[in-house]
Scaffold this active site. Sequence first.
Site, PDB file in Angstrom:
ATOM      1  N   ARG A 164       0.836  -1.226   0.000  1.00  0.00           N
ATOM      2  CA  ARG A 164       0.000   0.000   0.000  1.00  0.00           C
ATOM      3  C   ARG A 164       0.863   1.266   0.000  1.00  0.00           C
ATOM      4  O   ARG A 164       0.521   2.269   0.635  1.00  0.00           O
ATOM      5  CB  ARG A 164      -0.955   0.032   1.202  1.00  0.00           C
ATOM      6  CG  ARG A 164      -1.823  -1.182   1.349  1.00  0.00           C
ATOM      7  CD  ARG A 164      -2.952  -1.241   0.316  1.00  0.00           C
ATOM      8  NE  ARG A 164      -3.862  -2.317   0.649  1.00  0.00           N
ATOM      9  CZ  ARG A 164      -3.791  -3.554   0.166  1.00  0.00           C
ATOM     10  NH1 ARG A 164      -2.871  -3.868  -0.719  1.00  0.00           N
ATOM     11  NH2 ARG A 164      -4.660  -4.476   0.535  1.00  0.00           N
ATOM     12  N   SER A 238     -10.505   0.348   3.830  1.00  0.00           N
ATOM     13  CA  SER A 238      -9.710   0.091   5.044  1.00  0.00           C
ATOM     14  C   SER A 238      -9.079   1.395   5.513  1.00  0.00           C
ATOM     15  O   SER A 238      -8.376   2.046   4.748  1.00  0.00           O
ATOM     16  CB  SER A 238      -8.593  -0.908   4.741  1.00  0.00           C
ATOM     17  OG  SER A 238      -9.143  -2.076   4.200  1.00  0.00           O
ATOM     18  N   GLU A 334      -4.114   4.229   6.488  1.00  0.00           N
ATOM     19  CA  GLU A 334      -3.909   4.044   5.043  1.00  0.00           C
ATOM     20  C   GLU A 334      -4.522   5.216   4.279  1.00  0.00           C
ATOM     21  O   GLU A 334      -4.010   5.648   3.248  1.00  0.00           O
ATOM     22  CB  GLU A 334      -4.580   2.725   4.620  1.00  0.00           C
ATOM     23  CG  GLU A 334      -4.456   2.420   3.155  1.00  0.00           C
ATOM     24  CD  GLU A 334      -5.096   1.096   2.782  1.00  0.00           C
ATOM     25  OE1 GLU A 334      -4.726   0.057   3.362  1.00  0.00           O
ATOM     26  OE2 GLU A 334      -5.971   1.101   1.898  1.00  0.00           O
TER      27      GLU A 334
HETATM   28  P1  FAD Z   1      -8.477   9.815  -4.322  1.00  0.00           P
HETATM   29  O1  FAD Z   1      -9.127   9.450  -3.039  1.00  0.00           O
HETATM   30  O2  FAD Z   1      -9.132  10.840  -5.159  1.00  0.00           O
HETATM   31  O3  FAD Z   1      -6.979  10.276  -4.023  1.00  0.00           O
HETATM   32  C1  FAD Z   1      -6.156   9.527  -3.166  1.00  0.00           C
HETATM   33  C2  FAD Z   1      -4.775  10.181  -3.155  1.00  0.00           C
HETATM   34  O4  FAD Z   1      -4.184  10.073  -4.439  1.00  0.00           O
HETATM   35  C3  FAD Z   1      -4.810  11.671  -2.836  1.00  0.00           C
HETATM   36  O5  FAD Z   1      -3.663  11.988  -2.104  1.00  0.00           O
HETATM   37  C4  FAD Z   1      -4.781  12.336  -4.215  1.00  0.00           C
HETATM   38  O6  FAD Z   1      -4.217  13.625  -4.190  1.00  0.00           O
HETATM   39  C5  FAD Z   1      -3.906  11.363  -4.988  1.00  0.00           C
HETATM   40  N1  FAD Z   1      -4.244  11.310  -6.419  1.00  0.00           N
HETATM   41  C6  FAD Z   1      -5.410  10.925  -6.964  1.00  0.00           C
HETATM   42  N2  FAD Z   1      -5.336  10.946  -8.305  1.00  0.00           N
HETATM   43  C7  FAD Z   1      -4.096  11.389  -8.613  1.00  0.00           C
HETATM   44  C8  FAD Z   1      -3.407  11.641  -9.837  1.00  0.00           C
HETATM   45  N3  FAD Z   1      -3.976  11.460 -11.028  1.00  0.00           N
HETATM   46  N4  FAD Z   1      -2.123  12.104  -9.770  1.00  0.00           N
HETATM   47  C9  FAD Z   1      -1.515  12.305  -8.584  1.00  0.00           C
HETATM   48  N5  FAD Z   1      -2.121  12.076  -7.390  1.00  0.00           N
HETATM   49  C10 FAD Z   1      -3.390  11.620  -7.409  1.00  0.00           C
HETATM   50  N6  FAD Z   1      -7.817   0.254  -1.886  1.00  0.00           N
HETATM   51  C11 FAD Z   1      -7.070  -0.851  -2.118  1.00  0.00           C
HETATM   52  O7  FAD Z   1      -5.840  -0.738  -2.306  1.00  0.00           O
HETATM   53  N7  FAD Z   1      -7.628  -2.085  -2.187  1.00  0.00           N
HETATM   54  C12 FAD Z   1      -8.943  -2.277  -1.998  1.00  0.00           C
HETATM   55  O8  FAD Z   1      -9.410  -3.405  -2.074  1.00  0.00           O
HETATM   56  C13 FAD Z   1      -9.764  -1.138  -1.720  1.00  0.00           C
HETATM   57  N8  FAD Z   1     -11.089  -1.293  -1.466  1.00  0.00           N
HETATM   58  C14 FAD Z   1     -11.842  -0.191  -1.185  1.00  0.00           C
HETATM   59  C15 FAD Z   1     -13.214  -0.379  -0.914  1.00  0.00           C
HETATM   60  C16 FAD Z   1     -14.017   0.713  -0.627  1.00  0.00           C
HETATM   61  C17 FAD Z   1     -15.479   0.509  -0.341  1.00  0.00           C
HETATM   62  C18 FAD Z   1     -13.470   2.018  -0.622  1.00  0.00           C
HETATM   63  C19 FAD Z   1     -14.335   3.216  -0.372  1.00  0.00           C
HETATM   64  C20 FAD Z   1     -12.111   2.217  -0.871  1.00  0.00           C
HETATM   65  C21 FAD Z   1     -11.281   1.100  -1.143  1.00  0.00           C
HETATM   66  N9  FAD Z   1      -9.916   1.240  -1.397  1.00  0.00           N
HETATM   67  C22 FAD Z   1      -9.139   0.143  -1.677  1.00  0.00           C
HETATM   68  C23 FAD Z   1      -9.274   2.567  -1.330  1.00  0.00           C
HETATM   69  C24 FAD Z   1      -9.373   3.374  -2.657  1.00  0.00           C
HETATM   70  O9  FAD Z   1     -10.459   2.944  -3.425  1.00  0.00           O
HETATM   71  C25 FAD Z   1      -8.103   3.261  -3.511  1.00  0.00           C
HETATM   72  O10 FAD Z   1      -6.992   3.673  -2.779  1.00  0.00           O
HETATM   73  C26 FAD Z   1      -8.211   4.062  -4.797  1.00  0.00           C
HETATM   74  O11 FAD Z   1      -7.085   3.809  -5.612  1.00  0.00           O
HETATM   75  C27 FAD Z   1      -8.322   5.575  -4.571  1.00  0.00           C
HETATM   76  O12 FAD Z   1      -8.594   6.174  -5.818  1.00  0.00           O
HETATM   77  P2  FAD Z   1      -9.254   7.605  -5.954  1.00  0.00           P
HETATM   78  O13 FAD Z   1      -9.260   7.964  -7.384  1.00  0.00           O
HETATM   79  O14 FAD Z   1     -10.558   7.626  -5.261  1.00  0.00           O
HETATM   80  O15 FAD Z   1      -8.193   8.488  -5.163  1.00  0.00           O
HETATM   81  P1  NAP Z   2     -10.262 -10.887   4.439  1.00  0.00           P
HETATM   82  O1  NAP Z   2     -10.350 -11.766   3.232  1.00  0.00           O
HETATM   83  O2  NAP Z   2     -11.296 -11.005   5.505  1.00  0.00           O
HETATM   84  O3  NAP Z   2      -8.826 -11.019   5.101  1.00  0.00           O
HETATM   85  C1  NAP Z   2      -8.473 -10.246   6.252  1.00  0.00           C
HETATM   86  C2  NAP Z   2      -7.032  -9.811   6.112  1.00  0.00           C
HETATM   87  O4  NAP Z   2      -6.200 -10.954   6.068  1.00  0.00           O
HETATM   88  C3  NAP Z   2      -6.829  -9.039   4.830  1.00  0.00           C
HETATM   89  O5  NAP Z   2      -6.536  -7.742   5.203  1.00  0.00           O
HETATM   90  C4  NAP Z   2      -5.702  -9.738   4.093  1.00  0.00           C
HETATM   91  O6  NAP Z   2      -4.554  -8.925   3.936  1.00  0.00           O
HETATM   92  C5  NAP Z   2      -5.293 -10.882   4.984  1.00  0.00           C
HETATM   93  N1  NAP Z   2      -5.342 -12.163   4.220  1.00  0.00           N
HETATM   94  C6  NAP Z   2      -6.428 -12.921   3.951  1.00  0.00           C
HETATM   95  N2  NAP Z   2      -6.068 -14.032   3.272  1.00  0.00           N
HETATM   96  C7  NAP Z   2      -4.734 -13.952   3.108  1.00  0.00           C
HETATM   97  C8  NAP Z   2      -3.763 -14.781   2.469  1.00  0.00           C
HETATM   98  N3  NAP Z   2      -4.124 -15.937   1.900  1.00  0.00           N
HETATM   99  N4  NAP Z   2      -2.483 -14.369   2.466  1.00  0.00           N
HETATM  100  C9  NAP Z   2      -2.117 -13.207   3.035  1.00  0.00           C
HETATM  101  N5  NAP Z   2      -2.980 -12.380   3.650  1.00  0.00           N
HETATM  102  C10 NAP Z   2      -4.265 -12.744   3.697  1.00  0.00           C
HETATM  103  O7  NAP Z   2     -10.220  -9.360   3.964  1.00  0.00           O
HETATM  104  P2  NAP Z   2     -11.330  -8.394   3.418  1.00  0.00           P
HETATM  105  O8  NAP Z   2     -11.482  -7.288   4.343  1.00  0.00           O
HETATM  106  O9  NAP Z   2     -12.556  -9.163   3.005  1.00  0.00           O
HETATM  107  O10 NAP Z   2     -10.620  -7.856   2.103  1.00  0.00           O
HETATM  108  C11 NAP Z   2     -10.365  -8.704   1.017  1.00  0.00           C
HETATM  109  C12 NAP Z   2      -9.263  -8.111   0.159  1.00  0.00           C
HETATM  110  O11 NAP Z   2      -9.666  -6.823  -0.315  1.00  0.00           O
HETATM  111  C13 NAP Z   2      -7.966  -7.896   0.940  1.00  0.00           C
HETATM  112  O12 NAP Z   2      -6.898  -8.178   0.096  1.00  0.00           O
HETATM  113  C14 NAP Z   2      -8.001  -6.434   1.299  1.00  0.00           C
HETATM  114  O13 NAP Z   2      -6.704  -5.865   1.365  1.00  0.00           O
HETATM  115  C15 NAP Z   2      -8.778  -5.825   0.133  1.00  0.00           C
HETATM  116  N6  NAP Z   2      -9.516  -4.639   0.601  1.00  0.00           N
HETATM  117  C16 NAP Z   2      -8.817  -3.493   0.737  1.00  0.00           C
HETATM  118  C17 NAP Z   2      -9.458  -2.332   1.142  1.00  0.00           C
HETATM  119  C18 NAP Z   2      -8.700  -1.039   1.246  1.00  0.00           C
HETATM  120  O14 NAP Z   2      -9.323  -0.005   1.370  1.00  0.00           O
HETATM  121  N7  NAP Z   2      -7.396  -1.064   1.192  1.00  0.00           N
HETATM  122  C19 NAP Z   2     -10.819  -2.353   1.429  1.00  0.00           C
HETATM  123  C20 NAP Z   2     -11.480  -3.554   1.299  1.00  0.00           C
HETATM  124  C21 NAP Z   2     -10.838  -4.703   0.878  1.00  0.00           C
HETATM  125  P3  NAP Z   2      -4.322  -7.859   2.748  1.00  0.00           P
HETATM  126  O15 NAP Z   2      -5.197  -6.703   3.092  1.00  0.00           O
HETATM  127  O16 NAP Z   2      -2.883  -7.571   2.871  1.00  0.00           O
HETATM  128  O17 NAP Z   2      -4.689  -8.510   1.459  1.00  0.00           O
END
Ligand code: FAD
Ligand code: NAP
Length: 338
Positions: A164, A238, A334
Amino acid sequence: MQFLSKYSLKKYHTFGTDVYTKCFTEINSVTQFKDLLQEDIYKNNAILILGGGSNLLFTKNFNGLIVKNNLHGIEIIKQDENHVWVKAAAGENWHQFVLWCVNHNYGGVENLSLIPGCVGASPMQNIGAYGVEIKDVCEQVNAIDVKTGEEKTFSNADCKFGYRESVFKHAYKNKYLIASVVFKLSKKPVFNTSYGAIEQELKAMGVIQLSVKAISDAVINIRSSKLPDPAKIGNAGSFFKNPEVSKQKHDKLKQQYPNLVAYALDNGNYKLAAGWLIEQCGFKGKRFGDAGVHVNQALVLVNYGTASGSEIYNLSQQILDAVKNTYGVTLEREVNIY
Ligand code: FAD
Ligand code: NAP
């Protein structure tokens, strides 16, 4: 170019808190962005590039200029027998881009289905889910220096991707506008279903022959059933990263808390499930006014309606303190805080 003053951001970020920006504008092309660089309003204000607003929390009104990125376009720039290189503009919706790849049967991003936001932010925190990260498919990031307008290309290695993390979240935060990303996708995909829930879901769906589409559908089903839809309940996914601890620290915790959820990493350390730590501290489903912790996933902080950014931030601090006091583990946010 239109500049809007004291403009509400409520519909531009997924927490949906009621905040304003001093000034707001949108860009539809790289040329327009370069023109913007010459404007006094741009030179004299703090700048924030906005994508889908799904990874940020405003704790106060934004005292500067918000530039909403609307750069569009998806094109194949190269291909061979095994791979295809696809360039997607930063303003493309991430999930629509994934569906485009799925519909073309190009493998690599199907596990990342239904992540909100835009393509441009995807390298920012090296988005990841279900065992796949952007770093696995990102060939190149095309960016523009926000001060000079100079175009710069970052290779995968230049991006310094981590869990991340990337160079754009640290050394180059707010220094570049990401204009497009080139993805190297596979015409002969190798599927990654090792995250437990995917295999279970594929089974429940009755899938016999694995495909890019089947995996994407499985991920969509799991996510839709588990995660709050930002259109209904404000959230930014998250709120905290899963913390990494040493083997020594892990072993000590495991002895004390046999149910600890942890995953061994290649470097010998362990990744702890932050959601489990938060749940054990009693926060899952808790609500403080309209700020709360989601009932199904303790990692997700939510806005039930009228919570302010600072109320959500204060709740995140309470959680940080509780996890630190109970487990001696420091969680890291995050979500980008403004
Ligand atoms: P924004 O929120 O608009 O911006 C985020 C940051 O990036 C800010 O600092 C902004 O200035 C910068 N930025 C945006 N666009 C640019 C650009 N073009 N150039 C330079 N800087 C820029 N994230 C995960 O990694 N995995 C997941 O599974 C995941 N699941 C999610 C589920 C839900 C329900 C929600 C609400 C969020 C989730 N996220 C997840 C977080 C988020 O969706 C991601 O981080 C996504 O990439 C953010 O994109 P955005 O366009 O909305 O960014
Ligand atoms: P989950 O499947 O309930 O798992 C809980 C946590 O355990 C996750 O955070 C994941 O880490 C870790 N995990 C599960 N299985 C794993 C494996 N086989 N090996 C290593 N790590 C493992 O999680 P969840 O909340 O439903 O999310 C599912 C996936 O979507 C995850 O990968 C999560 O990162 C992603 N997600 C991200 C966001 C965000 O905003 N960043 C929001 C929603 C979902 P990791 O997170 O490192 O994968």
